[in-house]
Design a protein around this motif. Sequence first.
Motif, PDB file in Angstrom:
ATOM      1  N   LEU A 174       9.418   4.645   5.699  1.00  0.00           N
ATOM      2  CA  LEU A 174       9.909   3.935   4.513  1.00  0.00           C
ATOM      3  C   LEU A 174       9.889   2.427   4.738  1.00  0.00           C
ATOM      4  O   LEU A 174       9.457   1.659   3.866  1.00  0.00           O
ATOM      5  N   ILE A 175      10.340   1.997   5.926  1.00  0.00           N
ATOM      6  CA  ILE A 175      10.333   0.566   6.250  1.00  0.00           C
ATOM      7  C   ILE A 175       8.898   0.038   6.289  1.00  0.00           C
ATOM      8  O   ILE A 175       8.605  -1.050   5.776  1.00  0.00           O
ATOM      9  N   LEU A 176       7.997   0.827   6.908  1.00  0.00           N
ATOM     10  CA  LEU A 176       6.590   0.419   6.977  1.00  0.00           C
ATOM     11  C   LEU A 176       5.993   0.299   5.585  1.00  0.00           C
ATOM     12  O   LEU A 176       5.247  -0.651   5.290  1.00  0.00           O
ATOM     13  N   PHE A 177       6.335   1.230   4.694  1.00  0.00           N
ATOM     14  CA  PHE A 177       5.793   1.212   3.327  1.00  0.00           C
ATOM     15  C   PHE A 177       6.229  -0.055   2.596  1.00  0.00           C
ATOM     16  O   PHE A 177       5.423  -0.724   1.942  1.00  0.00           O
ATOM     17  N   PHE A 178       7.524  -0.404   2.704  1.00  0.00           N
ATOM     18  CA  PHE A 178       8.018  -1.606   2.026  1.00  0.00           C
ATOM     19  C   PHE A 178       7.467  -2.878   2.674  1.00  0.00           C
ATOM     20  O   PHE A 178       7.201  -3.872   1.983  1.00  0.00           O
ATOM     21  N   ALA A 179       7.305  -2.865   4.007  1.00  0.00           N
ATOM     22  CA  ALA A 179       6.721  -4.026   4.690  1.00  0.00           C
ATOM     23  C   ALA A 179       5.288  -4.261   4.221  1.00  0.00           C
ATOM     24  O   ALA A 179       4.878  -5.408   3.977  1.00  0.00           O
ATOM     25  N   LEU A 180       4.534  -3.179   4.078  1.00  0.00           N
ATOM     26  CA  LEU A 180       3.169  -3.307   3.555  1.00  0.00           C
ATOM     27  C   LEU A 180       3.183  -3.811   2.120  1.00  0.00           C
ATOM     28  O   LEU A 180       2.316  -4.597   1.709  1.00  0.00           O
ATOM     29  N   GLY A 181       4.187  -3.356   1.350  1.00  0.00           N
ATOM     30  CA  GLY A 181       4.316  -3.829  -0.021  1.00  0.00           C
ATOM     31  C   GLY A 181       4.572  -5.325  -0.090  1.00  0.00           C
ATOM     32  O   GLY A 181       3.985  -6.034  -0.926  1.00  0.00           O
ATOM     33  N   LEU A 182       5.441  -5.826   0.798  1.00  0.00           N
ATOM     34  CA  LEU A 182       5.698  -7.270   0.850  1.00  0.00           C
ATOM     35  C   LEU A 182       4.445  -8.033   1.255  1.00  0.00           C
ATOM     36  O   LEU A 182       4.151  -9.109   0.713  1.00  0.00           O
TER      37      LEU A 182
END
Length: 383
Positions: free
Chosen positions: A152-160
Amino acid sequence: MRKYFVGKMLRKNLPVFIFLFAAFFSISNTIYAAAESVVTDGHSQEEVKRGERFFKGLLPANREFASCVSCHNLNPVDTLNWNPSAMDLALKFVDKDFASFQASVMNPTGAKMEASHVNFKIAEEDLKTVKLYLDNLAHKGPAPAKPTYFNLILFFALGLLLTWALVELIFLHNIKWKVIPMLIFVGAFGWQVKMIVTDAIKLGRQENYAPDQPVKFSHKVHVGDNGIDCMYCHTTAENSKSAGIPAANLCMNCHVLIREGTHSGKFEIAKVVEANETGKPIEWVRIHNLPDHVFFSHAIHVGSGKLDCKQCHGPVEEMDIMRQNADLSMGWCIDCHRDTKVDFEGNGYYEHFVKLHEDLKSGAIDSVTANDIGANDCMRCHY
């Protein structure tokens, strides 16, 4: 005007409301935890903590024997631990007095347990705190597994990252080489898509699923070492939709005499004996699950198709902990139907396929696959 007043009041007192809300749930959880523990039975939390330290080997400081947790694990493990878990011990002795618990620990019976408890020494008062800790564990249950948030953290980091790349391309223009934010955008967006697709494909699939069972039953011991045939225990596999789970009285055909396992001692077999004597069935956890809209029959595959069990369930004779060997996806089933040759000749179940029998005799074909007899027709599994 009223809406304005209410909104202003909420904004002004929002920290107070948040504090009261958090305090309410904190107090509720504390009360619930206290109600489900032995602390309310006249024992202190300090006694429970002391018993936990002895169980985990933190006390005594000059300990010369193995700690309890070195054999009786608190958390599930990937490989089979033949010793009873801490939760098993807690549930077994929660309704028994200290004398029974002390006799079991200090004067064990059975070769396996005697070997494990050799040179084990603990003062009576300290052992009482261990019993108290286990009783508390039985009331409260094991600590819940902590969820992991890495994906989940990786997904949001990629989104940023892709958001920054997009803003840089459209508005900021700080980087001279436009290909750099473009590559970052494409890479981050592509990785997000890959994560979504991978997790979507995994929905409803349980490859390598291996849940803890109420009894530590090893297929490696029973099938691999002792050579017991699958059909001896799973008696309905050839004639029924389900392979069936053996009742405790079938287990007793062997365990009426065998009361101590080479690896597990008496503890696990005692569960089977108790289930047989009380008539309360063992609540096994189902491993192989298919969606409700899928029909599957063991009778067709094992009884009529003469398939070997390991073709779907894998090398069961090597498994101490039974696990799901394949993903059981529709693609996996379809590929199997295309590749698997049917035991066609001399099998009464397939006598009505006259044309295929004639083709086999004439040499037009040399074999028949499950796909040739309609196994991949949609209505065979979905109707």
